[in-house]
Design a protein around this motif. Structure first.
Motif, mmCIF file in Angstrom:
data_model
loop_
_atom_site.group_PDB
_atom_site.id
_atom_site.type_symbol
_atom_site.label_atom_id
_atom_site.label_comp_id
_atom_site.label_asym_id
_atom_site.label_seq_id
_atom_site.Cartn_x
_atom_site.Cartn_y
_atom_site.Cartn_z
ATOM 1 N N UNK A 23 0.651 -1.130 0.693
ATOM 2 C CA UNK A 23 0.227 -0.682 0.272
ATOM 3 C C UNK A 23 0.865 1.306 0.468
ATOM 4 N N UNK A 24 1.001 1.780 -0.639
ATOM 5 C CA UNK A 24 1.792 3.204 -1.344
ATOM 6 C C UNK A 24 0.933 4.829 -0.985
ATOM 7 N N UNK A 25 0.687 5.482 -0.429
ATOM 8 C CA UNK A 25 0.473 5.982 0.314
ATOM 9 C C UNK A 25 1.040 7.987 0.116
ATOM 10 N N UNK A 26 -0.086 8.491 -0.888
ATOM 11 C CA UNK A 26 0.109 9.624 -1.773
ATOM 12 C C UNK A 26 0.003 10.796 -0.851
ATOM 13 N N UNK A 27 -0.143 12.129 -1.890
ATOM 14 C CA UNK A 27 0.014 13.459 -1.594
ATOM 15 C C UNK A 27 -1.765 13.512 -1.438
#
Length: 154
Positions: free
Chosen positions: A84-88
């Motif tokens: 899971x990659x959280x971006x802005x």
């Protein structure tokens, strides 16, 4: 000499087959042809299942999935788990593939709810797990749906 070679070849294939099934199952190579039955995101970073999950089922189990009830032997569910990659801005994307939990219905597997459980690395290699503790224990909460959490969308 030919009899020896044929015997050696047969014994080798039997040994290879046992090596794959000794752990309960081999990684289902055709899983990408299975039907996508749902997705979910586990956001708890302390969970061993943290990530984005996409679930796929072979044809054998689709009728039970859609109508409810006990799944037939041979049903296979593959969970493709991604980082899971959280971006802005609250955007969440899939990162690298982490592993594949797999369930295969086998009514003879009484001590694990009639399912064989396994986990595989992104390249399909078996990952050693205590399947009763790491898999089945959680799935007992879904006993009424034959230990399967996924439900068809209405």
């Amino acid at each position: 000499m030919i009899v020896f070679l044929v015997t050696f070849l047969i014994l080798g294939l039997v040994t290879l087959a046992r090596a794959e099934t000794k752990k309960g199952m081999a990684f289902p190579k055709e899983w990408t042809k299975y039907k996508h039955i749902g997705s979910l995101v586990i956001t708890d970073k302390n969970s061993p299942l943290f990530g984005i999950h996409h679930f796929y089922m072979n044809r054998k189990g689709l009728e039970a999935f859609n109508k409810g009830g006990v799944y037939p032997d041979g049903t296979i569910i593959v969970d493709a788990v991604y980082e899971l990659v959280e971006g802005s801005g609250g955007i969440v994307n899939e990162g690298k593939k982490l592993f594949y939990p797999v369930m295969k219905k086998d009514s003879k597997a009484k001590d694990t709810g009639g399912w064989i459980w396994a986990a595989f690395s992104p390249d399909g290699k078996y990952i050693e797990k205590d399947v009763k503790k790491d898999c089945f224990e959680c799935h007992t909460a879904a006993k009424e749906s034959d230990h399967v959490f996924s439900k068809p969308l209405k």
